[in-house]
Design a protein around this motif. Structure first.
Motif, PDB file in Angstrom:
ATOM      1  N   ILE A  46      43.663  76.346  19.498  1.00 50.73           N
ATOM      2  CA  ILE A  46      43.296  75.655  18.268  1.00 50.73           C
ATOM      3  C   ILE A  46      44.337  74.606  17.882  1.00 50.73           C
ATOM      4  O   ILE A  46      43.996  73.518  17.409  1.00 50.73           O
ATOM      5  CB  ILE A  46      43.118  76.680  17.122  1.00 50.73           C
ATOM      6  CG1 ILE A  46      42.005  77.672  17.474  1.00 50.73           C
ATOM      7  CG2 ILE A  46      42.815  75.978  15.807  1.00 50.73           C
ATOM      8  CD1 ILE A  46      41.856  78.802  16.497  1.00 50.73           C
ATOM      9  N   GLU A  47      45.617  74.928  18.100  1.00 52.20           N
ATOM     10  CA  GLU A  47      46.686  74.058  17.608  1.00 52.20           C
ATOM     11  C   GLU A  47      46.639  72.630  18.156  1.00 52.20           C
ATOM     12  O   GLU A  47      46.776  71.676  17.383  1.00 52.20           O
ATOM     13  CB  GLU A  47      48.044  74.685  17.893  1.00 52.20           C
ATOM     14  CG  GLU A  47      49.187  73.914  17.258  1.00 52.20           C
ATOM     15  CD  GLU A  47      50.495  74.675  17.316  1.00 52.20           C
ATOM     16  OE1 GLU A  47      51.445  74.230  16.664  1.00 52.20           O
ATOM     17  OE2 GLU A  47      50.552  75.710  18.012  1.00 52.20           O
ATOM     18  N   PRO A  48      46.437  72.404  19.486  1.00 51.60           N
ATOM     19  CA  PRO A  48      46.400  71.008  19.956  1.00 51.60           C
ATOM     20  C   PRO A  48      45.259  70.197  19.366  1.00 51.60           C
ATOM     21  O   PRO A  48      45.399  68.997  19.112  1.00 51.60           O
ATOM     22  CB  PRO A  48      46.265  71.151  21.480  1.00 51.60           C
ATOM     23  CG  PRO A  48      45.801  72.538  21.720  1.00 51.60           C
ATOM     24  CD  PRO A  48      46.339  73.358  20.608  1.00 51.60           C
ATOM     25  N   ILE A  49      44.129  70.837  19.117  1.00 51.03           N
ATOM     26  CA  ILE A  49      42.995  70.143  18.500  1.00 51.03           C
ATOM     27  C   ILE A  49      43.341  69.790  17.060  1.00 51.03           C
ATOM     28  O   ILE A  49      43.086  68.682  16.586  1.00 51.03           O
ATOM     29  CB  ILE A  49      41.735  71.026  18.544  1.00 51.03           C
ATOM     30  CG1 ILE A  49      41.389  71.374  19.989  1.00 51.03           C
ATOM     31  CG2 ILE A  49      40.552  70.321  17.879  1.00 51.03           C
ATOM     32  CD1 ILE A  49      40.280  72.386  20.121  1.00 51.03           C
ATOM     33  N   LEU A  50      43.955  70.737  16.365  1.00 50.67           N
ATOM     34  CA  LEU A  50      44.335  70.510  14.974  1.00 50.67           C
ATOM     35  C   LEU A  50      45.360  69.385  14.847  1.00 50.67           C
ATOM     36  O   LEU A  50      45.227  68.514  13.987  1.00 50.67           O
ATOM     37  CB  LEU A  50      44.900  71.799  14.377  1.00 50.67           C
ATOM     38  CG  LEU A  50      45.456  71.695  12.958  1.00 50.67           C
ATOM     39  CD1 LEU A  50      44.353  71.326  11.981  1.00 50.67           C
ATOM     40  CD2 LEU A  50      46.117  73.004  12.558  1.00 50.67           C
ATOM     41  N   GLN A  51      46.353  69.391  15.720  1.00 51.08           N
ATOM     42  CA  GLN A  51      47.404  68.386  15.616  1.00 51.08           C
ATOM     43  C   GLN A  51      46.858  66.976  15.849  1.00 51.08           C
ATOM     44  O   GLN A  51      47.226  66.026  15.151  1.00 51.08           O
ATOM     45  CB  GLN A  51      48.523  68.693  16.619  1.00 51.08           C
ATOM     46  CG  GLN A  51      49.281  69.976  16.319  1.00 51.08           C
ATOM     47  CD  GLN A  51      49.795  70.054  14.890  1.00 51.08           C
ATOM     48  OE1 GLN A  51      50.291  69.075  14.332  1.00 51.08           O
ATOM     49  NE2 GLN A  51      49.653  71.225  14.279  1.00 51.08           N
ATOM     50  N   GLU A  52      45.967  66.828  16.818  1.00 55.19           N
ATOM     51  CA  GLU A  52      45.371  65.515  17.057  1.00 55.19           C
ATOM     52  C   GLU A  52      44.498  65.101  15.882  1.00 55.19           C
ATOM     53  O   GLU A  52      44.484  63.939  15.471  1.00 55.19           O
ATOM     54  CB  GLU A  52      44.549  65.525  18.343  1.00 55.19           C
ATOM     55  CG  GLU A  52      43.941  64.167  18.675  1.00 55.19           C
ATOM     56  CD  GLU A  52      43.346  64.124  20.069  1.00 55.19           C
ATOM     57  OE1 GLU A  52      42.231  63.586  20.204  1.00 55.19           O
ATOM     58  OE2 GLU A  52      43.994  64.599  21.011  1.00 55.19           O
ATOM     59  N   ALA A  53      43.757  66.075  15.331  1.00 58.54           N
ATOM     60  CA  ALA A  53      42.897  65.766  14.181  1.00 58.54           C
ATOM     61  C   ALA A  53      43.733  65.375  12.969  1.00 58.54           C
ATOM     62  O   ALA A  53      43.372  64.458  12.222  1.00 58.54           O
ATOM     63  CB  ALA A  53      42.022  66.971  13.854  1.00 58.54           C
ATOM     64  N   LYS A  54      44.854  66.038  12.765  1.00 54.99           N
ATOM     65  CA  LYS A  54      45.728  65.709  11.637  1.00 54.99           C
ATOM     66  C   LYS A  54      46.242  64.273  11.740  1.00 54.99           C
ATOM     67  O   LYS A  54      46.353  63.551  10.753  1.00 54.99           O
ATOM     68  CB  LYS A  54      46.908  66.676  11.587  1.00 54.99           C
ATOM     69  CG  LYS A  54      46.618  68.022  10.952  1.00 54.99           C
ATOM     70  CD  LYS A  54      47.891  68.850  10.920  1.00 54.99           C
ATOM     71  CE  LYS A  54      47.676  70.160  10.187  1.00 54.99           C
ATOM     72  NZ  LYS A  54      48.920  70.980  10.177  1.00 54.99           N
ATOM     73  N   THR A  55      46.558  63.860  12.975  1.00 57.27           N
ATOM     74  CA  THR A  55      47.081  62.520  13.189  1.00 57.27           C
ATOM     75  C   THR A  55      46.080  61.457  12.748  1.00 57.27           C
ATOM     76  O   THR A  55      46.430  60.432  12.159  1.00 57.27           O
ATOM     77  CB  THR A  55      47.435  62.304  14.668  1.00 57.27           C
ATOM     78  OG1 THR A  55      48.402  63.281  15.052  1.00 57.27           O
ATOM     79  CG2 THR A  55      47.993  60.912  14.907  1.00 57.27           C
ATOM     80  N   ALA A  56      44.803  61.717  13.028  1.00 56.02           N
ATOM     81  CA  ALA A  56      43.755  60.750  12.700  1.00 56.02           C
ATOM     82  C   ALA A  56      43.128  60.984  11.333  1.00 56.02           C
ATOM     83  O   ALA A  56      42.330  60.179  10.857  1.00 56.02           O
ATOM     84  CB  ALA A  56      42.667  60.803  13.763  1.00 56.02           C
ATOM     85  N   ASP A  57      43.487  62.083  10.685  1.00 53.64           N
ATOM     86  CA  ASP A  57      42.838  62.506   9.440  1.00 53.64           C
ATOM     87  C   ASP A  57      43.478  61.817   8.246  1.00 53.64           C
ATOM     88  O   ASP A  57      44.222  62.423   7.487  1.00 53.64           O
ATOM     89  CB  ASP A  57      42.920  64.022   9.311  1.00 53.64           C
ATOM     90  CG  ASP A  57      42.157  64.519   8.081  1.00 53.64           C
ATOM     91  OD1 ASP A  57      42.612  65.486   7.468  1.00 53.64           O
ATOM     92  OD2 ASP A  57      41.126  63.933   7.753  1.00 53.64           O
ATOM     93  N   LEU A  58      43.178  60.546   8.054  1.00 58.57           N
ATOM     94  CA  LEU A  58      43.831  59.762   7.004  1.00 58.57           C
ATOM     95  C   LEU A  58      43.303  60.082   5.614  1.00 58.57           C
ATOM     96  O   LEU A  58      43.968  59.851   4.624  1.00 58.57           O
ATOM     97  CB  LEU A  58      43.653  58.264   7.301  1.00 58.57           C
ATOM     98  CG  LEU A  58      44.206  57.797   8.650  1.00 58.57           C
ATOM     99  CD1 LEU A  58      43.929  56.312   8.849  1.00 58.57           C
ATOM    100  CD2 LEU A  58      45.708  58.078   8.737  1.00 58.57           C
ATOM    101  N   ASP A  59      42.070  60.586   5.528  1.00 57.09           N
ATOM    102  CA  ASP A  59      41.483  60.809   4.211  1.00 57.09           C
ATOM    103  C   ASP A  59      41.295  62.286   3.876  1.00 57.09           C
ATOM    104  O   ASP A  59      40.657  62.631   2.895  1.00 57.09           O
ATOM    105  CB  ASP A  59      40.136  60.080   4.102  1.00 57.09           C
ATOM    106  CG  ASP A  59      39.206  60.426   5.265  1.00 57.09           C
ATOM    107  OD1 ASP A  59      39.536  61.366   6.012  1.00 57.09           O
ATOM    108  OD2 ASP A  59      38.163  59.771   5.408  1.00 57.09           O
ATOM    109  N   GLY A  60      41.835  63.172   4.686  1.00 58.83           N
ATOM    110  CA  GLY A  60      41.778  64.592   4.356  1.00 58.83           C
ATOM    111  C   GLY A  60      40.453  65.268   4.603  1.00 58.83           C
ATOM    112  O   GLY A  60      40.236  66.384   4.141  1.00 58.83           O
TER     113      GLY A  60
END
Length: 323
Positions: free
Chosen positions: A251-265
């Protein structure tokens, strides 16, 4: 292999399957391999290869489900995403009472069939597929729907809110206190529209991803495909990995990449929304919630951002169906 989907109380009979197979010269060698409240599954060994046959009627899909899946598959194949090849699509008639489609079978098997076959190399490929699908743009709404004929939506949240309202009503009917959670979710909705609208599978889980020992070999089942915030697929895949028992290292690698692109929460919003809907989803034909209270507790924490490591939160505690 050949899959037949049907409405729960009106199962597709063997005679209907034989009529379809005869109509398309696919022989008569089939066996029922699975049955659930939404689908019957038959394996068919045709003379040259194997096929999927899908009858597009069940208690969850609308009459446009078949058209939506066909439109989605055509669009994805045009963009190099591995999906089944369509051989035929037929509308209901006097002989066969259901709309159906026939697809050539893809190699590999679903992750849900054999979870041990899914590895961290596959996770990287899933991330790449999510990025490529999300980059395919279209008008907000269901894939394949003509905006001149079907209703349009004023905002992304207006489009997806019906399912959330249904979940809150169902949970409230069964005695869950969801007032505070509903207010928290509404606050996130008012933060503004997502930065990007792209293609969403909308049921992106291990049961719809085919793999072999090295690669993702294909994606299947696009009845719910929409153009919306692509973060929806990422959030659903993360929660489904936890449900199928995959650990934090997945789960963590998917989350970290999503966080990087997740500009609006929106990642937090969709994670919470999926957990809420999971808490309310009916199990088979019994109209009662089947996920534990822990799902709602996880949703509250995610919306409040009280825990920095969401992968820990998803993995901790029960993500199991209540007995």
């Amino acid at each position: 292999m050949l899959y037949v989907k049907r409405k729960a109380k009106t199962p597709i009979g063997s005679e209907s399957v034989r009529k379809v197979l005869s109509r398309h010269d696919l022989g008569d060698d089939f066996t029922r391999t699975a049955e659930s409240y939404t689908n019957d599954t038959f394996r068919v060994n045709a003379p040259q290869t194997s096929y999927y046959l899908k009858f597009f009627t069940d208690q969850w899909c609308d009459p446009e489900a078949g058209k939506r899946e066909l439109s989605a598959i055509r669009l994805l194949r045009e963009n190099g995403i591995p999906t089944p090849e369509l051989l035929a699509f037929e509308y209901a008639d006097r002989e066969v009472s259901r709309n159906y489609a026939i697809f050539k079978a893809l190699p590999g098997h679903t992750i849900s069939t054999d979870t041990s076959a899914f590895n961290l190399a596959h996770v990287q490929q899933v991330q790449a597929l999510l990025t490529r699908m999300g980059a395919i743009q279209g008008p907000l709404g269901f894939v394949g729907h003509d905006p001149k004929v079907h209703s349009t939506y004023g905002s992304h949240f207006e489009f997806i809110n019906d399912s959330v309202f249904y979940a809150f009503k169902k949970l409230s009917d069964f005695g869950y206190d969801v007032q505070g959670l509903s207010e928290s979710l509404s606050k996130w909705q008012h933060k503004g529209e997502p930065n990007h609208i792209g293609f969403c599978h909308c049921d992106f889980t291990p049961k719809h991803i085919l793999v072999d020992s090295e690669d993702i070999t294909g994606l299947i089942d696009f009845e719910w495909a929409i153009f919306a915030d692509p973060t929806m697929d990422t959030a659903l895949f993360m929660t489904s990995l936890a449900e199928y028992g995959f650990g934090k290292e997945y789960i963590e690698p998917i989350l970290q990449e999503a966080k990087t692109a997740d500009l609006d929460g929106t990642l937090h919003y969709h994670l919470a929304r999926i957990l809420i809907m999971g808490a309310a989803w009916p199990h088979k034909n019994v109209e009662q919630p089947f996920f534990s209270q822990s799902c709602l507790n996880k949703a509250k924490v995610i919306l409040s951002r009280q825990q920095a490591h969401i992968e820990d939160l998803l993995w901790e505690g029960p993500m199991v169906k209540e007995k």
